[in-house]
Design an enzyme around this catalytic site. Sequence first.
Site, mmCIF file in Angstrom:
data_model
loop_
_atom_site.group_PDB
_atom_site.id
_atom_site.type_symbol
_atom_site.label_atom_id
_atom_site.label_comp_id
_atom_site.label_asym_id
_atom_site.label_seq_id
_atom_site.Cartn_x
_atom_site.Cartn_y
_atom_site.Cartn_z
ATOM 1 C CG ASP A 19 -38.004 -13.456 -60.520
ATOM 2 O OD1 ASP A 19 -39.019 -12.913 -60.870
ATOM 3 O OD2 ASP A 19 -36.965 -12.617 -60.142
ATOM 4 C CG HIS A 42 -32.585 -10.512 -58.047
ATOM 5 N ND1 HIS A 42 -33.653 -11.927 -57.636
ATOM 6 C CD2 HIS A 42 -33.408 -10.345 -58.791
ATOM 7 C CE1 HIS A 42 -34.398 -11.873 -58.286
ATOM 8 N NE2 HIS A 42 -34.734 -11.374 -59.836
ATOM 9 C CG HIS A 74 -33.848 -10.009 -64.234
ATOM 10 N ND1 HIS A 74 -35.364 -10.594 -64.936
ATOM 11 C CD2 HIS A 74 -34.026 -10.126 -62.730
ATOM 12 C CE1 HIS A 74 -35.944 -10.244 -63.616
ATOM 13 N NE2 HIS A 74 -35.526 -10.304 -62.545
ATOM 14 C CB CYS A 134 -40.309 -8.449 -63.928
ATOM 15 S SG CYS A 134 -41.822 -7.048 -62.787
#
Lengths: 320, 320
Positions: free
Chosen positions: B24, B217, B219, B250
């Site tokens: 990622d 998960h 951010h 992303c």
Amino acid sequence: MPFTASHATAGPRHAVIREVGLRDGLQSLAPTLPTAHKIAWLDAAYAAGQREIEVGSFVPARLLPQLADTAEVLAHAKTLPGLVASVLVPNLKGAQKALECDADLLVVPLSASHAHSLANLRKTPDEVVAEVARIRAQRDAGGHATLIEGGVGTAFGCTLQGEVAPEEVLRLMVALLDAGADRVSLADTVGFADPESVRRLFERARREVGDKLACAHFHDTRGMGLANAYAAWQTGIERFDACLAGIGGCPHAPGASGNVTTEDLAFMLERMGVATGLDVTALLALRRQLGAWLPGETLHGVLWQAGLPQVLNGAAAVAA
Amino acid sequence: MPFTASHATAGPRHAVIREVGLRDGLQSLAPTLPTAHKIAWLDAAYAAGQREIEVGSFVPARLLPQLADTAEVLAHAKTLPGLVASVLVPNLKGAQKALECDADLLVVPLSASHAHSLANLRKTPDEVVAEVARIRAQRDAGGHATLIEGGVGTAFGCTLQGEVAPEEVLRLMVALLDAGADRVSLADTVGFADPESVRRLFERARREVGDKLACAHFHDTRGMGLANAYAAWQTGIERFDACLAGIGGCPHAPGASGNVTTEDLAFMLERMGVATGLDVTALLALRRQLGAWLPGETLHGVLWQAGLPQVLNGAAAVAA
């Protein structure tokens, strides 16, 4: 797996962010912000919805020249309707000035770490408690409306002493109230707290003194400022100190830098559905202004980089 | 005051941080890290105690040239005893490669936001569910030991669609499990979550699927990464994705940048008394190495600035 379920519940639906950037923020920066800029900051913070602001500190100007104009800034703050204007005072002499200037609130810092207390305040914690008793007597004798808050710092340990026993923190909170403080607050002065130590200490403190525990003061030294604020909120805390752009720290605690960031905390609380009365967009604009006033200073915080959540393609806006 | 007490309880006493920086993190950076550096990263992360690492993604090299060497990196990861080496796969074709390479775990991303799913994966969420059924059939037919995880992204909203209904997130989680996924995870792909929305959704998800909800998960787009991780931990979550130095984001979600920072999360958990098996000092050293490997890239995180808490004057050390 022994762990099965959480019993976490939502905290209060309203919260106050007390802006301490004009005091805790500016005191640790090298440059002195001109009085006119401080007053412009006050006005803009007020316009953004801030209703509790620590405007400075009554300490000798030779120690903190950045805050030498506290009386003047306080006088302006008193012209803003409904604003709770507070000042930090280290002793009776500073408190006398705060009472003369009709501050709405005076905050007396006490360090629960004996070593930090001697280094920072030149007094033992219990000598600070005794000073609060003298301040209370003076307040009452003069018939002043000024509230007295005892701020218990290094409540989660410090760089000089290491561990600080929670029992000592609780004892000093109660001693401050017994000595005449109207309320107390807890501060992680040097960024040693984590969300679990916050939860445990704030739960114990609230059991001990209830709503007399009026404020939580966190630093973001190791990135846990917002997590710690969330943990304190879960225990029922409704008031948080914070600095615009996360400026500030403690000159006597090496490695400490950056209070919780006002605009990041405001966004988190609003996003959680907790009403703060704050206009986050206006705070982000004020942050940009502060950056222009303090060229070369490192500003902190994260929200400013991404901004408020945007939804593209005309889809329904996500509440900010 | 209607709010009186918290019922927050401590979460699990152990937690796993799954390093996703090699996937990622790197996928959203312009430069391609040479395979030798990826392998050095793997070795150092393993030496620092990391035992779950997402080593790459089986996607066409023309789409993500940064991850074109995933098979080679995975082969090296398989030589490290006890390491759970996972890969991201967008479809059956990628899953076939993961099975051929004997990945310990393959993660299939699904976007709960219909709009984000079409933009990012060119499939509807239910088409991804159907693909997971085909992957499961292939896995079982070949007798592979590879676990299948369905990763439900944009679980807290997205920049394309705005709101994503929690009911849709829960429906898709259950559908993934019904289709043959061994477990599921929830991702705040674009940094829209706050600790309360995390608490609410993770509590509901755990009621729905229990320990099949295997990972969170987050951010740090708006500074709430650690607060969100803390909220998820309180609901019983024991596994967190994170990126060394908070790299990543992303490419299809404008404004999103920066996963939760591995070293900051490790420090928070350890400080909370949650055993991670990680050597935070070694992670900070690896962070410095990564900075040297990625000159010009912005690294994130806060802990590195202050470092671990230090106690001066020979006082008792504070547990890091």
